[in-house]
Design a protein around this motif. Structure first.
Motif, PDB file in Angstrom:
ATOM      1  N   PRO A  93     -61.819   8.533  22.020  1.00  0.00           N
ATOM      2  CA  PRO A  93     -60.851   9.478  21.481  1.00  0.00           C
ATOM      3  C   PRO A  93     -61.090   9.618  19.977  1.00  0.00           C
ATOM      4  O   PRO A  93     -61.464   8.676  19.315  1.00  0.00           O
ATOM      5  CB  PRO A  93     -59.517   8.797  21.754  1.00  0.00           C
ATOM      6  N   LYS A  94     -60.910  10.834  19.450  1.00  0.00           N
ATOM      7  CA  LYS A  94     -61.205  11.067  18.032  1.00  0.00           C
ATOM      8  C   LYS A  94     -60.014  11.651  17.296  1.00  0.00           C
ATOM      9  O   LYS A  94     -60.109  12.007  16.145  1.00  0.00           O
ATOM     10  CB  LYS A  94     -62.392  12.052  17.909  1.00  0.00           C
ATOM     11  N   PHE A  95     -58.894  11.783  17.998  1.00  0.00           N
ATOM     12  CA  PHE A  95     -57.727  12.423  17.399  1.00  0.00           C
ATOM     13  C   PHE A  95     -57.261  11.633  16.175  1.00  0.00           C
ATOM     14  O   PHE A  95     -57.107  10.430  16.243  1.00  0.00           O
ATOM     15  CB  PHE A  95     -56.606  12.479  18.436  1.00  0.00           C
ATOM     16  N   ILE A 133     -53.164   7.514  21.626  1.00  0.00           N
ATOM     17  CA  ILE A 133     -53.507   8.756  20.931  1.00  0.00           C
ATOM     18  C   ILE A 133     -52.977   9.980  21.689  1.00  0.00           C
ATOM     19  O   ILE A 133     -52.389  10.889  21.101  1.00  0.00           O
ATOM     20  CB  ILE A 133     -55.034   8.814  20.713  1.00  0.00           C
ATOM     21  N   ALA A 134     -53.159   9.993  23.004  1.00  0.00           N
ATOM     22  CA  ALA A 134     -52.670  11.122  23.799  1.00  0.00           C
ATOM     23  C   ALA A 134     -51.141  11.207  23.735  1.00  0.00           C
ATOM     24  O   ALA A 134     -50.566  12.291  23.577  1.00  0.00           O
ATOM     25  CB  ALA A 134     -53.127  10.995  25.246  1.00  0.00           C
ATOM     26  N   ALA A 137     -49.920  12.483  20.345  1.00  0.00           N
ATOM     27  CA  ALA A 137     -50.058  13.938  20.258  1.00  0.00           C
ATOM     28  C   ALA A 137     -48.893  14.603  20.987  1.00  0.00           C
ATOM     29  O   ALA A 137     -48.300  15.566  20.498  1.00  0.00           O
ATOM     30  CB  ALA A 137     -51.388  14.379  20.855  1.00  0.00           C
ATOM     31  N   LEU A 141     -45.847  16.904  19.077  1.00  0.00           N
ATOM     32  CA  LEU A 141     -45.576  18.306  19.423  1.00  0.00           C
ATOM     33  C   LEU A 141     -44.102  18.505  19.784  1.00  0.00           C
ATOM     34  O   LEU A 141     -43.708  19.573  20.226  1.00  0.00           O
ATOM     35  CB  LEU A 141     -46.493  18.748  20.563  1.00  0.00           C
TER      36      LEU A 141
ATOM     37  N   LEU B  49     -51.314  21.186  18.003  1.00  0.00           N
ATOM     38  CA  LEU B  49     -51.585  21.599  19.388  1.00  0.00           C
ATOM     39  C   LEU B  49     -53.085  21.803  19.614  1.00  0.00           C
ATOM     40  O   LEU B  49     -53.660  21.307  20.597  1.00  0.00           O
ATOM     41  CB  LEU B  49     -50.812  22.892  19.675  1.00  0.00           C
ATOM     42  N   ARG B  51     -55.594  20.510  17.956  1.00  0.00           N
ATOM     43  CA  ARG B  51     -56.321  19.244  17.916  1.00  0.00           C
ATOM     44  C   ARG B  51     -56.093  18.423  19.172  1.00  0.00           C
ATOM     45  O   ARG B  51     -56.989  17.730  19.652  1.00  0.00           O
ATOM     46  CB  ARG B  51     -55.932  18.426  16.675  1.00  0.00           C
ATOM     47  N   ALA B  52     -54.869  18.469  19.692  1.00  0.00           N
ATOM     48  CA  ALA B  52     -54.579  17.726  20.925  1.00  0.00           C
ATOM     49  C   ALA B  52     -55.419  18.279  22.077  1.00  0.00           C
ATOM     50  O   ALA B  52     -56.005  17.534  22.860  1.00  0.00           O
ATOM     51  CB  ALA B  52     -53.097  17.810  21.266  1.00  0.00           C
ATOM     52  N   GLU B  55     -59.438  17.502  20.824  1.00  0.00           N
ATOM     53  CA  GLU B  55     -59.958  16.143  20.726  1.00  0.00           C
ATOM     54  C   GLU B  55     -59.404  15.212  21.780  1.00  0.00           C
ATOM     55  O   GLU B  55     -60.094  14.322  22.244  1.00  0.00           O
ATOM     56  CB  GLU B  55     -59.688  15.595  19.329  1.00  0.00           C
ATOM     57  N   THR B  56     -58.148  15.393  22.153  1.00  0.00           N
ATOM     58  CA  THR B  56     -57.583  14.497  23.158  1.00  0.00           C
ATOM     59  C   THR B  56     -57.941  14.963  24.572  1.00  0.00           C
ATOM     60  O   THR B  56     -58.347  14.169  25.403  1.00  0.00           O
ATOM     61  CB  THR B  56     -56.056  14.382  22.997  1.00  0.00           C
TER      62      THR B  56
END
Lengths: 214, 214
Positions: A93-95, A133-134, A137, A141, B49, B51-52, B55-56
């Protein structure tokens, strides 16, 4: 057979075969008469495996190299090979997380979940981080806590893992240890499950729209 | 705020923000005093949003554009948006099938499964093909029929889909229709589930190696 026939039989272009040879994903052929190089059934099999990992499962050339290294070590147990493969094929993951507060909430939720399922001690850190990370995110949001849905996801993951282990154990009883089969099934299984999940979603969402309730 | 602050707050480099502006993924800012351009909270949200999804969830810029188009149409039902999103974010399978016999066997197995679960009529052809392709690769590598495991996978997919639909229906009862939330949850859910599945595999495989049986 020559490289042209190998290409025809597998559907892999000759230039791509040469690339796999250079990257040592495909073992070299045998020197035949004159200046020719001969390939055999092992090359057909290996190319089929490489293409399945690359195009069906979406692995990079580097990841395929690592999977082949695991298989080449001839591990005694399919389960041991599986652990090494899962580590080698993880997509990082890169977020980037700008909001630290949200990350902490996500970390708490993920760690609690892993603890509940008895996974906290064995979970590789990179998979745990992928979850954090997911989830971060999702929170950032402005979405509500998906704790209940996460529980359903974890139940389904546990059920699939034990179905896969049963199948590997059964295949081992019948045919002996088949490490490649266990590894391929697990890696392709991800692609298969993603497709099934999307079909199930379309079906469930069509049913809900038709007013039959979720 | 100016582009520099927008970049700092979201962790997205200014050059990438400019790229998203050019690609119309990010809405243009407002002209401020002098020659400046001002960005607001809507831009922060949109960047989070993007980026999610990128990247995710691993979507391409083109796929993100399609998801944003679905959201911009303000669909009346989250379920309707979900269907459009699922179609827009599918990763096409590219595996080329040289052995036609194997494909037919895979097609029979897949079609039978879809029929059993009542998915045959609603399953989008590209997901059905993804299953056929993955299964063909599995057969071509000389592996036995994974029909029982496929059944477990389909059960789990159905359970997840109905958990997701329940969550969307519940959120709709509480907050009204939140299409973005439904779409983000479903797309990120795939990443979350893949990580959970891998953790469950590592745990199950460690347990099996320790001799506690699968």
């Amino acid at each position: 057979m020559r490289i042209g026939e190998l290409s025809e039989r597998t559907g892999v272009p000759a230039a791509t075969i040469k690339y796999y040879l250079r990257e040592h994903l495909l073992q070299a052929g045998e020197h035949g008469e004159g200046n020719t190089v001969e390939y055999g059934p092992a090359h057909v099999h290996r190319l089929t495996l490489i293409r399945a990992l690359s195009e069906t499962a979406g692995l990079s050339v580097a990841q395929i190299g690592e999977v082949l290294t695991v298989l080449g070590r001839h591990p005694e147990s399919a389960f041991q090979a599986l652990g090494a493969t899962l580590a080698a094929t993880h997509r990082d993951p890169k977020f980037s997380l700008a909001s630290e507060g949200t990350t902490e909430a996500a970390e708490r939720t993920v760690d609690q979940l892993l603890h509940e399922y008895g996974w906290a001690e064995v979970a590789p850190p990179n998979y745990r981080d992928a979850l954090v990370i997911a989830l971060s995110a999702f929170y950032r949001l402005g979405n509500p806590d998906p704790q209940e849905v996460l529980g359903h996801y974890a139940d389904a993951a546990a059920a699939l893992a034990s179905a896969d282990m049963e199948a590997i154990a059964e295949a081992t009883r019948v045919d002996g240890v088949n490490v490649e089969q266990a590894v391929v099934a697990t890696v392709l299984g991800e692609t298969v499950f993603a497709a099934l999940r999307r079909i199930a979603h379309v079906a469930a969402s069509a049913k809900t729209q038709a007013g039959q309730g979720p």
